[in-house]
Design a protein around this motif. Structure first.
Motif, PDB file in Angstrom:
ATOM      1  N   VAL A 124       0.856  -1.195   0.000  1.00 24.66           N
ATOM      2  CA  VAL A 124       0.000   0.000   0.000  1.00 24.66           C
ATOM      3  C   VAL A 124       0.887   1.239   0.000  1.00 24.66           C
ATOM      4  N   SER A 125       0.531   2.182  -0.826  1.00 31.84           N
ATOM      5  CA  SER A 125       1.211   3.471  -0.834  1.00 31.84           C
ATOM      6  C   SER A 125       0.174   4.572  -0.893  1.00 31.84           C
ATOM      7  N   GLY A 126       0.545   5.733  -0.334  1.00 34.64           N
ATOM      8  CA  GLY A 126      -0.351   6.875  -0.354  1.00 34.64           C
ATOM      9  C   GLY A 126       0.427   8.161  -0.512  1.00 34.64           C
ATOM     10  N   ALA A 127      -0.028   9.035  -1.383  1.00 37.74           N
ATOM     11  CA  ALA A 127       0.703  10.277  -1.640  1.00 37.74           C
ATOM     12  C   ALA A 127      -0.276  11.388  -1.957  1.00 37.74           C
ATOM     13  N   LEU A 128       0.142  12.605  -1.639  1.00 41.09           N
ATOM     14  CA  LEU A 128      -0.655  13.790  -1.915  1.00 41.09           C
ATOM     15  C   LEU A 128      -0.093  14.497  -3.140  1.00 41.09           C
ATOM     16  N   ASP A 129      -0.921  14.717  -4.107  1.00 36.16           N
ATOM     17  CA  ASP A 129      -0.547  15.466  -5.307  1.00 36.16           C
ATOM     18  C   ASP A 129      -1.199  16.838  -5.202  1.00 36.16           C
ATOM     19  N   ASP A 130      -0.359  17.860  -4.833  1.00 36.83           N
ATOM     20  CA  ASP A 130      -0.924  19.199  -4.661  1.00 36.83           C
ATOM     21  C   ASP A 130      -0.798  20.047  -5.919  1.00 36.83           C
ATOM     22  N   SER A 131      -0.467  19.361  -7.046  1.00 39.28           N
ATOM     23  CA  SER A 131      -0.418  20.101  -8.313  1.00 39.28           C
ATOM     24  C   SER A 131      -1.805  20.247  -8.927  1.00 39.28           C
ATOM     25  N   THR A 132      -2.763  19.521  -8.372  1.00 42.27           N
ATOM     26  CA  THR A 132      -4.136  19.614  -8.882  1.00 42.27           C
ATOM     27  C   THR A 132      -4.939  20.560  -8.004  1.00 42.27           C
ATOM     28  N   THR A 133      -6.043  21.006  -8.533  1.00 42.47           N
ATOM     29  CA  THR A 133      -6.936  21.875  -7.769  1.00 42.47           C
ATOM     30  C   THR A 133      -8.340  21.267  -7.789  1.00 42.47           C
ATOM     31  N   PRO A 134      -8.853  20.844  -6.622  1.00 45.95           N
ATOM     32  CA  PRO A 134      -8.188  20.746  -5.323  1.00 45.95           C
ATOM     33  C   PRO A 134      -7.142  19.627  -5.339  1.00 45.95           C
ATOM     34  N   PRO A 135      -6.329  19.511  -4.286  1.00 46.53           N
ATOM     35  CA  PRO A 135      -5.307  18.465  -4.239  1.00 46.53           C
ATOM     36  C   PRO A 135      -5.932  17.071  -4.329  1.00 46.53           C
ATOM     37  N   THR A 136      -5.128  16.117  -4.780  1.00 50.50           N
ATOM     38  CA  THR A 136      -5.595  14.732  -4.933  1.00 50.50           C
ATOM     39  C   THR A 136      -4.749  13.808  -4.065  1.00 50.50           C
ATOM     40  N   VAL A 137      -5.420  12.990  -3.283  1.00 45.60           N
ATOM     41  CA  VAL A 137      -4.732  11.951  -2.519  1.00 45.60           C
ATOM     42  C   VAL A 137      -4.903  10.644  -3.280  1.00 45.60           C
ATOM     43  N   ARG A 138      -3.779  10.038  -3.636  1.00 43.21           N
ATOM     44  CA  ARG A 138      -3.817   8.785  -4.383  1.00 43.21           C
ATOM     45  C   ARG A 138      -3.372   7.631  -3.489  1.00 43.21           C
ATOM     46  N   ILE A 139      -4.285   6.676  -3.324  1.00 42.28           N
ATOM     47  CA  ILE A 139      -3.998   5.458  -2.562  1.00 42.28           C
ATOM     48  C   ILE A 139      -3.866   4.315  -3.573  1.00 42.28           C
ATOM     49  N   ARG A 140      -2.701   3.705  -3.542  1.00 44.05           N
ATOM     50  CA  ARG A 140      -2.441   2.614  -4.495  1.00 44.05           C
ATOM     51  C   ARG A 140      -2.318   1.295  -3.713  1.00 44.05           C
ATOM     52  N   VAL A 141      -3.004   0.260  -4.228  1.00 37.76           N
ATOM     53  CA  VAL A 141      -2.993  -1.041  -3.572  1.00 37.76           C
ATOM     54  C   VAL A 141      -2.578  -2.112  -4.572  1.00 37.76           C
ATOM     55  N   GLU A 142      -1.533  -2.821  -4.229  1.00 39.73           N
ATOM     56  CA  GLU A 142      -1.141  -4.020  -4.970  1.00 39.73           C
ATOM     57  C   GLU A 142      -1.420  -5.202  -4.052  1.00 39.73           C
ATOM     58  N   PRO A 143      -2.569  -5.846  -4.211  1.00 38.08           N
ATOM     59  CA  PRO A 143      -2.982  -6.847  -3.215  1.00 38.08           C
ATOM     60  C   PRO A 143      -2.130  -8.106  -3.208  1.00 38.08           C
ATOM     61  N   GLY A 144      -1.494  -8.417  -4.329  1.00 33.66           N
ATOM     62  CA  GLY A 144      -0.753  -9.665  -4.384  1.00 33.66           C
ATOM     63  C   GLY A 144      -1.691 -10.852  -4.508  1.00 33.66           C
ATOM     64  N   GLU A 145      -1.208 -12.021  -4.139  1.00 33.94           N
ATOM     65  CA  GLU A 145      -2.010 -13.231  -4.237  1.00 33.94           C
ATOM     66  C   GLU A 145      -2.969 -13.334  -3.056  1.00 33.94           C
ATOM     67  N   PRO A 146      -4.167 -13.806  -3.301  1.00 34.72           N
ATOM     68  CA  PRO A 146      -5.093 -13.993  -2.177  1.00 34.72           C
ATOM     69  C   PRO A 146      -4.671 -15.183  -1.321  1.00 34.72           C
ATOM     70  N   THR A 147      -5.016 -15.125  -0.064  1.00 34.14           N
ATOM     71  CA  THR A 147      -4.763 -16.238   0.844  1.00 34.14           C
ATOM     72  C   THR A 147      -5.890 -17.258   0.704  1.00 34.14           C
ATOM     73  N   LEU A 148      -5.496 -18.489   0.431  1.00 34.17           N
ATOM     74  CA  LEU A 148      -6.468 -19.556   0.216  1.00 34.17           C
ATOM     75  C   LEU A 148      -6.500 -20.503   1.410  1.00 34.17           C
ATOM     76  N   VAL A 149      -7.670 -21.058   1.638  1.00 34.09           N
ATOM     77  CA  VAL A 149      -7.817 -22.062   2.684  1.00 34.09           C
ATOM     78  C   VAL A 149      -7.209 -23.367   2.182  1.00 34.09           C
TER      79      VAL A 149
END
Length: 618
Positions: A124-149
């Motif tokens: 998980v990563s999160g960053a604020l891009d204040d070059s936009t109006t209004p600012p944009t918070v981008r949350i990026r998720v790379e879930p990977g492989e799911p956990t299996l039973v």
């Protein structure tokens, strides 16, 4: 990471305790994690609140922002619902310090949401891009492989181990486990599977069954989950005496004679539910509830608490509606469920639609035995369907046994029938018709089955001298529900019927067969399939139909279906050639059975029709 809930009461069981590994060989103990995680979240929440205080008093310039979540659909919805960051984005008093804290907290909340969906190694990563109006918070998720039973152990302890039939009860509980090997380990599914396992054992004799231990051992590196559950059955229960409250108008025998069990019988939730269904179906009560007192000290004779709210004896009801078979319809009814002060029921019903108009009067005796219910019925019916007009009058008696899963019906009716146009059929006929039928319903749910089968057979006849023509009559119906997985099922149906006579002339129209419509062969008009004489479709001596349907449930109560129907009616077996209908539709689970909205193509007529129906065909 491990969730270990041994020896806790079911209501105290946490859902998932996250214990991320420090290294391949070392892990933070789950009890320490269980203490630190809430403290850390409380401290961070306190920081956010303190940072927000200046903003709450600030009436100057404000900071607003947008949130963009870059994540696969398997986790995106869960992440959006879990983030405080999303909920605060329109807050006018937000300042940069508070926003930074929210972004930090959002990363932890995102990881927790991903884990709840079975992704324990998400990046998980999160960053604020204040070059936009209004600012944009981008949350990026790379879930990977799911956990299996990869391993499941569902064990039982207590009296069920040594009891006769205990092995079958344990096997049934294990067969209903909802999180099998190969499934993605999700928090909600884990909780639901444990609850369902306890309920499965408690539905039989073991009403006090409870969860005594559960453990989910999750390895984020191998994406594997090993599940262990222990359920204590407690003692087997037998039904005891009924403790009835809420009766004023009726004798308590009215309630006792509706019971589907006797004192000393083994307890089952199905027997108790059937008792409640019978109470509610009588019309005597606005509300009926029955519960077993699951006290292990009195398991050999557990008291059944019956709480009743009596309904008004007299009731007028009416309504208007729409059905694709008959278009617009209107109905008016009057009920008096206690016309003699001893529970004798009276019902009158008037129904009018574009193709059929009928009036019915029915008397039902108060239950005097747990075994059956008697009714006396008179009905006047007028129909104008597919070029054939009928006027029918019938009166008679019906006895129906109480067990809905093994139900026998006896009936004797006298029919008088007139049909037009007279040149295509014998215009007047009558018959004294006696019939016996039985239904076997081996399904998981009587109102909305998902697995099992139902079969019914009816045999009857009209003797000479009291009938225009002597004849015999039989109908057989079979339906089956086959689950493919937890969200997909196949429904199959086959019906057939025959009137044994040299000709259909002289046999009352209600005892002959036509088919087509919402609940038979979709894609064709109501009762439009049968022998054709001129412009009229008349009743035939034979009919047969079959249907196959696949339903995929999208949500908890609605789904999509695809189906094919085949069938016809004829006056001779060699003329019984099927026509076909194909289509798709929507399904909705309701308290009175499945609601169906179908779009069907009739191959023989090359037409498309819409069909609406509710409930089961038989």
């Amino acid at each position: 990471m491990r969730q270990n809930n041994a020896a806790r009461a079911p209501t105290d069981l946490p859902q998932v305790v996250v214990s991320p590994r420090l290294s391949r060989n070392a892990a933070v103990p789950s009890i320490v994690q269980g203490m630190l995680a809430p403290l850390a979240r409380f401290a961070l929440a306190s920081l956010i609140f303190c940072a927000a205080l200046p903003a709450l008093a600030d009436t100057g310039e404000t900071t607003r922002y947008h949130v963009e979540i870059d994540a696969p659909s398997s986790v995106k919805g869960a992440v959006e619902r879990s983030l405080d960051l999303v909920r605060w984005q329109d807050y006018a008093g937000l300042n940069p310090e508070l926003l930074e804290l929210l972004i930090t907290e959002a990363k932890a909340q995102t990881r927790a949401a991903a884990e709840a969906q079975g992704y324990f190694a998400a990046i998980v990563s999160g960053a604020l891009d204040d070059s936009t109006t209004p600012p944009t918070v981008r949350i990026r998720v790379e879930p990977g492989e799911p956990t299996l039973v990869v391993e499941v152990s569902v064990e039982a302890t207590g009296a069920v181990i040594e009891a006769a039939g205990g092995a079958d009860a344990i096997a049934a509980m294990q067969a209903k486990w909802l999180l099998p090997q190969g499934a993605i380990f999700r928090q909600a599914d884990w909780a639901a599977a444990k609850t369902a396992a306890v309920q499965a054992l408690a539905a039989g004799r073991y009403a006090a069954a409870k969860l005594t231990g559960s453990e989910a051992d999750v390895d984020p590196e191998t994406h594997a989950a090993r599940l262990r559950v222990t359920i204590d059955s407690g003692p087997p229960f037998r039904f005891g005496a009924l403790e009835i409250s809420g009766l004023e108008k009726y004798a308590d025998t009215t309630v006792r004679n509706l019971a589907t069990f006797a004192a000393g019988d083994w307890y089952s939730i199905e027997a108790l539910n059937e008792f409640v269904r019978r109470l509610n179906a009588t019309g005597y009560f606005a509300s009926a509830q029955a519960t077993l007192a699951p006290d292990p000290e009195h398991a050999d004779s557990a008291q059944v608490l019956v709480t009743l709210l009596e309904a008004p004896a007299k009731k007028f009801s009416g309504g208007i509606g729409f059905a694709t078979d008959v278009l617009y319809l209107a109905q008016l009814s009057f009920d008096n469920v206690n016309i003699d002060g001893h529970g004798l029921q009276f019902r009158s019903d008037l129904r009018v639609d574009s193709k059929q108009q009928d009036a019915t009067v029915k008397f039902t005796l108060a239950p005097r035995t747990p075994a059956y219910t008697d009714s006396f019925i008179a009905k006047l019916d007028h129909t104008d369907i597919s070029g054939l007009t009928t006027k029918d009058f019938a009166f008679g008696w019906t006895r129906r046994t109480s067990d809905a899963r093994d139900q026998t019906t006896y009936s004797t009716f006298y029919y008088v029938s007139q049909q037009e146009p007279a040149q295509v059929v014998l215009d007047h006929s009558h018959a004294l018709y006696a019939e016996v039928g039985h239904a076997w319903r081996r399904v998981d749910d009587l109102m909305a089955p998902t697995q099992g089968y139902a079969f019914s057979a009816q045999l009857g006849g009209g003797p000479p001298a009291v009938s225009t023509r002597a004849f015999g009559r039989g109908i057989a119906q079979l339906a089956g529900w086959i689950p493919i997985d937890t969200k997909t099922q196949i429904a199959l149906r086959a019906d057939a019927g025959a009137v044994i006579a040299s000709t259909s002339d002289g046999i009352p129209a209600p005892l002959l067969f036509r088919t087509g419509g919402d609940t038979s062969v979709r894609g064709y008009a109501f009762q439009s399939l049968g022998p054709r004489v001129g412009d009229a479709t008349i009743g035939g001596r034979y009919y047969a139909l079959a249907s196959a349907e696949v339903v995929r449930w999208i949500g908890a109560s609605w789904g999509l279906a695809a189906f094919v129907d085949a069938g016809n009616a004829a006056d001779r077996v060699r003329d019984l050639k099927p026509v076909y209908g194909y289509g798709v539709g929507g399904r909705l689970r309701t308290p009175i059975g499945p609601f169906r909205l179908d779009l069907a193509y009739g191959e023989a007529t090359k037409t498309v029709r819409v069909h609406l129906s509710v409930g089961l065909a038989f």
